[in-house]
Design an enzyme around this catalytic site. Structure first.
Site, PDB file in Angstrom:
ATOM      1  N   GLY A 155      -2.494  -3.129   0.032  1.00 58.73           N
ATOM      2  CA  GLY A 155      -3.529  -2.945   1.048  1.00 58.73           C
ATOM      3  C   GLY A 155      -2.915  -2.728   2.423  1.00 58.73           C
ATOM      4  N   THR A 215      -2.287   0.013   3.856  1.00 53.99           N
ATOM      5  CA  THR A 215      -2.634   1.315   4.431  1.00 53.99           C
ATOM      6  C   THR A 215      -3.660   1.199   5.557  1.00 53.99           C
ATOM      7  OG1 THR A 215      -4.377   1.618   2.786  1.00 53.99           O
ATOM      8  CG2 THR A 215      -2.191   2.457   2.221  1.00 53.99           C
ATOM      9  N   TYR A 238     -16.970 -13.180  -3.445  1.00 58.52           N
ATOM     10  CA  TYR A 238     -15.801 -13.032  -2.564  1.00 58.52           C
ATOM     11  C   TYR A 238     -15.184 -14.405  -2.269  1.00 58.52           C
ATOM     12  CZ  TYR A 238     -13.132 -12.065   1.708  1.00 58.52           C
ATOM     13  OH  TYR A 238     -12.140 -11.985   2.648  1.00 58.52           O
TER      14      TYR A 238
HETATM   15  P1  NAP Z   1      -9.694  -3.177   4.868  1.00 57.90           P
HETATM   16  O1  NAP Z   1      -9.536  -2.749   6.291  1.00 57.90           O
HETATM   17  O2  NAP Z   1     -10.872  -2.693   4.097  1.00 57.90           O
HETATM   18  O3  NAP Z   1      -8.355  -2.816   4.064  1.00 57.90           O
HETATM   19  C1  NAP Z   1      -8.254  -3.156   2.691  1.00 57.90           C
HETATM   20  C2  NAP Z   1      -6.959  -2.624   2.125  1.00 57.90           C
HETATM   21  O4  NAP Z   1      -6.857  -2.971   0.725  1.00 57.90           O
HETATM   22  C3  NAP Z   1      -6.863  -1.107   2.194  1.00 57.90           C
HETATM   23  O5  NAP Z   1      -5.525  -0.734   2.417  1.00 57.90           O
HETATM   24  C4  NAP Z   1      -7.310  -0.687   0.800  1.00 57.90           C
HETATM   25  O6  NAP Z   1      -6.819   0.603   0.482  1.00 57.90           O
HETATM   26  C5  NAP Z   1      -6.648  -1.778  -0.043  1.00 57.90           C
HETATM   27  N1  NAP Z   1      -7.235  -1.918  -1.372  1.00 57.90           N
HETATM   28  C6  NAP Z   1      -8.493  -2.312  -1.700  1.00 57.90           C
HETATM   29  N2  NAP Z   1      -8.650  -2.300  -3.041  1.00 57.90           N
HETATM   30  C7  NAP Z   1      -7.456  -1.892  -3.571  1.00 57.90           C
HETATM   31  C8  NAP Z   1      -6.996  -1.687  -4.901  1.00 57.90           C
HETATM   32  N3  NAP Z   1      -7.793  -1.895  -5.967  1.00 57.90           N
HETATM   33  N4  NAP Z   1      -5.724  -1.268  -5.080  1.00 57.90           N
HETATM   34  C9  NAP Z   1      -4.919  -1.050  -4.008  1.00 57.90           C
HETATM   35  N5  NAP Z   1      -5.303  -1.240  -2.725  1.00 57.90           N
HETATM   36  C10 NAP Z   1      -6.562  -1.659  -2.520  1.00 57.90           C
HETATM   37  O7  NAP Z   1      -9.758  -4.769   4.750  1.00 57.90           O
HETATM   38  P2  NAP Z   1      -9.089  -5.902   5.677  1.00 57.90           P
HETATM   39  O8  NAP Z   1     -10.141  -6.415   6.552  1.00 57.90           O
HETATM   40  O9  NAP Z   1      -7.814  -5.434   6.242  1.00 57.90           O
HETATM   41  O10 NAP Z   1      -8.803  -7.014   4.553  1.00 57.90           O
HETATM   42  C11 NAP Z   1      -7.507  -7.177   3.984  1.00 57.90           C
HETATM   43  C12 NAP Z   1      -7.420  -8.533   3.335  1.00 57.90           C
HETATM   44  O11 NAP Z   1      -7.687  -9.538   4.305  1.00 57.90           O
HETATM   45  C13 NAP Z   1      -8.418  -8.750   2.196  1.00 57.90           C
HETATM   46  O12 NAP Z   1      -7.791  -9.481   1.167  1.00 57.90           O
HETATM   47  C14 NAP Z   1      -9.508  -9.587   2.843  1.00 57.90           C
HETATM   48  O13 NAP Z   1     -10.170 -10.397   1.913  1.00 57.90           O
HETATM   49  C15 NAP Z   1      -8.686 -10.406   3.813  1.00 57.90           C
HETATM   50  N6  NAP Z   1      -9.462 -10.930   4.943  1.00 57.90           N
HETATM   51  C16 NAP Z   1      -9.963 -10.097   5.908  1.00 57.90           C
HETATM   52  C17 NAP Z   1     -10.646 -10.653   6.994  1.00 57.90           C
HETATM   53  C18 NAP Z   1     -11.148  -9.811   8.148  1.00 57.90           C
HETATM   54  O14 NAP Z   1     -11.752 -10.376   9.051  1.00 57.90           O
HETATM   55  N7  NAP Z   1     -10.902  -8.532   8.203  1.00 57.90           N
HETATM   56  C19 NAP Z   1     -10.855 -12.028   7.060  1.00 57.90           C
HETATM   57  C20 NAP Z   1     -10.361 -12.832   6.045  1.00 57.90           C
HETATM   58  C21 NAP Z   1      -9.647 -12.276   4.994  1.00 57.90           C
HETATM   59  P3  NAP Z   1      -7.713   1.661  -0.374  1.00 57.90           P
HETATM   60  O15 NAP Z   1      -9.108   1.514   0.071  1.00 57.90           O
HETATM   61  O16 NAP Z   1      -7.078   2.978  -0.075  1.00 57.90           O
HETATM   62  O17 NAP Z   1      -7.500   1.265  -1.803  1.00 57.90           O
END
Ligand code: NAP
Length: 254
Positions: free
Chosen positions: A14, A16, A153
């Site tokens: 993830g 990217t 989730y």
């Molecule tokens: P995001 O901006 O939607 O990015 C998610 C990343 O995961 C993207 O690079 C996506 O790439 C990749 N991904 C998703 N499904 C995948 C798969 N099956 N295989 C390979 N890559 C995959 O989300 P984010 O907010 O950065 O979240 C990242 C992590 O942080 C997650 O685990 C989330 O639960 C955690 N988190 C986020 C927050 C927040 O406030 N943002 C808070 C707590 C925890 P593709 O779509 O190209 O596959």
């Protein structure tokens, strides 16, 4: 002063977009060779072009074959793997009463099964490193808090911590540490999709008065990968601006 991470081989699933991109930037800035993983090639290409020292591989980490591709690519390009940041995740919202089996399979499949499979695929290389590090991106949602629409989730994010604690014991003999970072609300492309109202309502309950940045999660992951963090394993670090602290809204009106 921390020992530099020059030349270490780092996988960021993830990586990217969003938090993973922040993690990749932190490691690349510290001189590591970073392999980022996602499914969308345009985003992967753009991030790799923006960050020197970062290359990408396309894979679905919810599948064992995708994870095998990731590990093999890192070993081929960098000669091994020192760190895996198991960060890829999704957070679709659906109330429990309306949740389908497919919803459940998708969220648990990527967030929980995908975390375990991606770490498992990197194990031989992490063991060979002699200073292997696993850093899992969990969340405050699930382990500490709840939010309507995120029962699946929250379960996936709490489940990751169960994995961390047992993996930390199993892998200690190989000098691999396993820890988790629990972000609060961090400004990412994914979170932006929740809409302005959600973002403002979260900001209002964070004692530090703002959403977090991806760089702030990146620096926490970087710390857990340093030689100086070698004695920390099976632990969690909350990075949330104090969001989980107030006992009631009154606690914020001081
Ligand atoms: P995001 O901006 O939607 O990015 C998610 C990343 O995961 C993207 O690079 C996506 O790439 C990749 N991904 C998703 N499904 C995948 C798969 N099956 N295989 C390979 N890559 C995959 O989300 P984010 O907010 O950065 O979240 C990242 C992590 O942080 C997650 O685990 C989330 O639960 C955690 N988190 C986020 C927050 C927040 O406030 N943002 C808070 C707590 C925890 P593709 O779509 O190209 O596959």
């Amino acid at each position: 002063m921390f020992t530099p991470l020059d030349g270490r081989s780092v996988v960021v699933t993830g990586g990217t977009k969003g938090i993973g991109k922040g993690i990749a930037a932190a490691f690349a800035g510290a001189g590591a060779q970073v392999l980022i993983v996602g499914r969308d090639e345009a985003a992967a290409e753009q991030t790799a072009a923006e960050l020197p020292g970062v290359s990408y591989v396309l894979a679905d980490i919810s599948r064992a074959e995708g994870c095998a591709t990731v590990a093999a690519t890192a070993v081929e390009r960098h000669g091994g793997i020192d760190v895996i940041c198991a960060n890829a995740g999704i957070f679709p919202s659906v109330p429990l009463a309306a949740m389908t089996e497919a919803d459940l399979d998708e969220t648990l499949g990527i967030n929980l099964k995908g975390t375990i499979l991606s770490v498992q695929a990197c194990l031989p290389a992490l063991a060979a490193s002699g200073r292997g590090r696993v850093v899992v991106t969990s969340s405050i949602t699930g382990p500490i808090t709840g939010f309507p629409g995120w029962s699946h989730y929250g379960a996936s994010k709490a489940g990751q911590l169960g994995f961390v604690r047992t993996a930390a014991i199993e892998l200690a003999a190989q000098r691999i540490t396993v820890n988790a970072v629990l972000p609060g609300n961090i400004m990412t492309e994914g979170l932006a999709g929740m809409g302005e109202e959600y973002l403002r309502s979260m900001e209002a309950v964070i004692p530090l008065g703002r959403l977090g940045t991806v760089a702030e999660i990146g620096s926490t992951c970087l710390f857990l990968a340093t030689d100086e963090a070698a004695y920390i394993t099976g632990q969690t670090i909350v990075v949330d601006g104090g969001q989980v602290l107030p006992e009631s809204p009154a606690a914020l009106s001081v």
